[in-house]
Motif scaffolding. Structure first.
Motif, PDB file in Angstrom:
ATOM      1  N   TRP A 186       0.772  -1.140   0.054  1.00 53.13           N
ATOM      2  CA  TRP A 186       0.004  -0.261  -0.048  1.00 53.13           C
ATOM      3  C   TRP A 186       0.733   1.192   0.053  1.00 53.13           C
ATOM      4  O   TRP A 186       1.746   1.399   0.943  1.00 53.13           O
ATOM      5  CB  TRP A 186      -0.796  -0.183   1.136  1.00 53.13           C
ATOM      6  N   PHE A 187       0.667   2.145  -0.809  1.00 57.47           N
ATOM      7  CA  PHE A 187       0.991   3.562  -0.661  1.00 57.47           C
ATOM      8  C   PHE A 187      -0.098   4.630  -0.416  1.00 57.47           C
ATOM      9  O   PHE A 187      -0.948   4.769  -1.340  1.00 57.47           O
ATOM     10  CB  PHE A 187       1.493   3.869  -2.210  1.00 57.47           C
ATOM     11  N   MET A 276      13.071   2.473 -13.122  1.00 60.23           N
ATOM     12  CA  MET A 276      11.811   2.834 -13.347  1.00 60.23           C
ATOM     13  C   MET A 276      11.116   2.083 -14.509  1.00 60.23           C
ATOM     14  O   MET A 276      11.808   1.288 -15.095  1.00 60.23           O
ATOM     15  CB  MET A 276      11.811   4.249 -14.138  1.00 60.23           C
ATOM     16  N   VAL A 277      10.005   2.078 -14.933  1.00 58.74           N
ATOM     17  CA  VAL A 277       9.125   1.130 -15.732  1.00 58.74           C
ATOM     18  C   VAL A 277       8.327   2.083 -16.652  1.00 58.74           C
ATOM     19  O   VAL A 277       7.746   3.063 -16.318  1.00 58.74           O
ATOM     20  CB  VAL A 277       7.942   0.220 -15.044  1.00 58.74           C
ATOM     21  N   GLU A 373      17.199   8.637  -5.533  1.00 61.08           N
ATOM     22  CA  GLU A 373      16.558   7.617  -6.144  1.00 61.08           C
ATOM     23  C   GLU A 373      15.224   7.696  -6.274  1.00 61.08           C
ATOM     24  O   GLU A 373      14.438   8.528  -5.417  1.00 61.08           O
ATOM     25  CB  GLU A 373      16.661   6.033  -5.312  1.00 61.08           C
ATOM     26  N   VAL A 374      14.589   7.317  -7.356  1.00 57.53           N
ATOM     27  CA  VAL A 374      13.146   7.722  -7.671  1.00 57.53           C
ATOM     28  C   VAL A 374      12.358   7.068  -6.731  1.00 57.53           C
ATOM     29  O   VAL A 374      12.504   6.196  -5.961  1.00 57.53           O
ATOM     30  CB  VAL A 374      12.592   7.281  -9.108  1.00 57.53           C
ATOM     31  N   ALA A 375      11.161   7.733  -6.043  1.00 56.74           N
ATOM     32  CA  ALA A 375      10.473   7.444  -5.010  1.00 56.74           C
ATOM     33  C   ALA A 375       9.512   5.889  -5.452  1.00 56.74           C
ATOM     34  O   ALA A 375       9.207   5.891  -6.788  1.00 56.74           O
ATOM     35  CB  ALA A 375       9.262   8.392  -4.656  1.00 56.74           C
ATOM     36  N   PRO A 376       9.396   4.911  -4.679  1.00 58.51           N
ATOM     37  CA  PRO A 376       8.552   3.956  -5.282  1.00 58.51           C
ATOM     38  C   PRO A 376       7.230   4.027  -5.565  1.00 58.51           C
ATOM     39  O   PRO A 376       6.610   3.200  -6.329  1.00 58.51           O
ATOM     40  CB  PRO A 376       8.840   2.741  -3.987  1.00 58.51           C
ATOM     41  N   ASP A 377       6.861   4.971  -5.237  1.00 57.08           N
ATOM     42  CA  ASP A 377       5.379   5.409  -5.703  1.00 57.08           C
ATOM     43  C   ASP A 377       5.312   6.336  -6.955  1.00 57.08           C
ATOM     44  O   ASP A 377       4.150   6.933  -7.342  1.00 57.08           O
ATOM     45  CB  ASP A 377       4.219   5.883  -4.469  1.00 57.08           C
ATOM     46  N   ASN A 378       6.426   6.618  -7.446  1.00 57.72           N
ATOM     47  CA  ASN A 378       6.325   7.741  -8.359  1.00 57.72           C
ATOM     48  C   ASN A 378       6.624   6.806  -9.958  1.00 57.72           C
ATOM     49  O   ASN A 378       7.589   6.390 -10.335  1.00 57.72           O
ATOM     50  CB  ASN A 378       7.766   8.548  -8.376  1.00 57.72           C
ATOM     51  N   LEU A 380       5.842   3.363 -11.523  1.00 58.52           N
ATOM     52  CA  LEU A 380       5.798   1.980 -11.090  1.00 58.52           C
ATOM     53  C   LEU A 380       7.332   1.901 -10.579  1.00 58.52           C
ATOM     54  O   LEU A 380       8.057   0.922 -11.037  1.00 58.52           O
ATOM     55  CB  LEU A 380       5.453   1.035 -12.081  1.00 58.52           C
ATOM     56  N   GLY A 381       7.580   2.568  -9.637  1.00 62.11           N
ATOM     57  CA  GLY A 381       9.100   2.555  -9.130  1.00 62.11           C
ATOM     58  C   GLY A 381       9.303   1.469  -7.864  1.00 62.11           C
ATOM     59  O   GLY A 381      10.288   1.580  -7.089  1.00 62.11           O
ATOM     60  N   GLY A 382       8.351   0.583  -7.853  1.00 58.40           N
ATOM     61  CA  GLY A 382       8.275  -0.320  -6.453  1.00 58.40           C
ATOM     62  C   GLY A 382       9.417  -1.194  -6.677  1.00 58.40           C
ATOM     63  O   GLY A 382       9.787  -1.649  -5.665  1.00 58.40           O
ATOM     64  N   TRP A 383      10.151  -1.467  -7.730  1.00 62.06           N
ATOM     65  CA  TRP A 383      11.464  -2.362  -7.695  1.00 62.06           C
ATOM     66  C   TRP A 383      12.674  -1.809  -6.970  1.00 62.06           C
ATOM     67  O   TRP A 383      13.507  -2.614  -6.674  1.00 62.06           O
ATOM     68  CB  TRP A 383      11.906  -2.674  -9.149  1.00 62.06           C
ATOM     69  N   ASN A 384      12.528  -0.641  -6.550  1.00 62.22           N
ATOM     70  CA  ASN A 384      13.291   0.015  -5.824  1.00 62.22           C
ATOM     71  C   ASN A 384      13.413  -0.210  -4.324  1.00 62.22           C
ATOM     72  O   ASN A 384      14.317   0.079  -3.441  1.00 62.22           O
ATOM     73  CB  ASN A 384      13.578   1.803  -5.995  1.00 62.22           C
ATOM     74  N   LEU A 385      12.308  -1.016  -3.921  1.00 61.14           N
ATOM     75  CA  LEU A 385      12.251  -1.375  -2.200  1.00 61.14           C
ATOM     76  C   LEU A 385      12.604  -2.742  -2.432  1.00 61.14           C
ATOM     77  O   LEU A 385      12.290  -3.665  -2.999  1.00 61.14           O
ATOM     78  CB  LEU A 385      10.750  -1.262  -2.176  1.00 61.14           C
TER      79      LEU A 385
END
Length: 397
Positions: A186-187, A276-277, A373-378, A380-385
């Motif tokens: 969840w974001f 980033m996606v 680093e790009v925010a994970p909710d910016n 589909l940046g979730g791969w950075n977590l």
């Protein structure tokens, strides 16, 4: 047979907000009295509206016995039968204990009874259940039946804040073949993303099942979606942008396909680092700096071969206005990654070549930029977590 009656409308994820429904308390139409010849009594009365989710629903005869009772939710060409039982004396039928009707749904009742002489009589009635005063939906990406890159994250954006996050997350099931563990994160209260621990394997078939119908997302706010969608993961393509070297290495299924010269963000307007996606593809688009927090520094109405990387406005796109010598030697953009192109877009340019080989869901990673680093909710940046932090964002853990 549907137990608990949580079946619902098969509504599109992108076009079914639905207006707020009525909240009347009367469940019977005025003047709807039973005709003298009716030996089968049905509650609610035929044509009733705003029937509560907990009923009552009942079929009775005064004598003889009920031979068959079928109560069915009828919507979009599908029939979901209500589980119920005829009493031991044969005089009554009720739903199984704990059964709840679907909200904003139409039901039909068909009953057949035998009298003491073995003569059959039948009754057909309909009723509709109450429409919630407030409903919520989840907007979903990627599109149903699409083919995507291995970095695709299943992302839901909700039209209302979700308070009961565990209930909503439990009602969304993301599975794959071959199977991998897929976990939600969840974001805030209006976004829920799902992904596995690592990029999807090429060829994976992903299924997303929504059972949000009647789920209470917040006090008095109920879901209306019941839907099953899916997508296919295509080949693997991951591109690595090195902002210091001014290059982008394109890897297809692990092998280097090409190394292209690029220009990244200038010293005062650097490009985000991180994974980033690609979420959108445009043959041509307009880029106006005022829409992303800049002043009037630029307003280019015909940017070719544009691929969105973040919600905040980072693109990988064709650039025809910079001198050809810029690519591979200098960073001059306002935060985007630029590939050499021609006005109007050329399929033979580096930008056109890359655009034609890109899928929604492909990964572009930026390294060696003097930015955060790009925010994970910016986007589909979730791969950075890392995986442990991703799983910690689930409401079910």
């Amino acid at each position: 047979m549907v137990t608990g009656l949580m079946a619902g409308l098969a509504t599109g994820l992108a076009g079914c907000t639905g207006a707020d429904g009525g909240g009347g308390v009367d469940i019977s139409l005025p003047g709807k009295a039973r005709a003298p010849g009716d030996v089968i009594r049905v509650t609610p009365e035929d044509g009733s509206r705003a029937v509560p989710a907990d009923g009552p629903v009942e079929v009775r005869v005064d004598s003889g016995r009920l031979e068959r009772v079928t109560v069915v939710q009828v919507e979009d060409g599908r029939r979901a039968e209500v589980a119920g039982e005829i009493s031991a004396d044969g005089l009554g039928w009720r739903p199984r204990p704990g059964t709840r009707l679907a909200l904003a749904a139409k039901y039909s009742v068909d009953a057949v009874a035998l009298d003491g002489h073995g003569r059959r009589s039948a009754r057909h009635t309909t009723f509709t259940t109450v429409v919630p005063g407030s409903r919520f939906i989840g907007y979903f990406k990627p599109e149903n039946r699409s083919t995507v890159g291995t970095g695709m994250i299943v992302s839901f954006g909700f039209n209302r804040p979700i308070e009961n996050r565990a209930e909503v997350e439990r009602a969304i099931r993301v599975t794959s073949e071959p199977p991998v563990e897929v976990v939600g994160h969840w974001f805030g209260k209006e976004r829920l993303d799902f992904r596995p621990a690592a990029y999807w394997r090429p060829g994976t078939k992903v299924t997303v099942e929504l059972a949000l119908r009647d789920v209470e997302g917040a006090p008095g706010v109920y879901g209306i979606q019941r839907k099953k969608v899916g997508f296919t993961v295509g080949r693997s393509q991951v591109s690595l942008v090195d902002a210091e070297r001014h290059t982008m290495e394109v890897r297809r299924n692990g092998e280097v396909l090409a190394t292209l010269p690029v220009t990244a963000g200038a010293p005062k307007t650097t490009t985000y680092n991180g994974k980033m996606v690609v979420t959108e593809l445009y043959d041509v688009t307009r880029m106006d700096g005022r829409t992303v927090g800049f002043g009037g520094e630029y307003d280019i109405k015909d940017v070719p071969h544009a691929m969105r990387l973040t919600d905040s406005g980072t693109f990988l796109h064709g650039n025809y206005w910079a001198d050809a010598s810029t690519f591979g030697s200098a960073n001059v953009s306002h935060g985007c990654v630029g590939l050499r192109d021609e006005k109007g877009g050329s399929a033979d340019s580096p930008a056109g070549w890359f655009f034609d080989r890109t899928l929604i869901g492909d990964v572009v990673e930026v390294v060696n930029s003097r930015d955060k680093e790009v925010a994970p909710d910016n986007g589909l940046g979730g791969w950075n977590l890392e995986w442990s932090r991703w799983k910690a964002g689930s409401a079910l853990r």
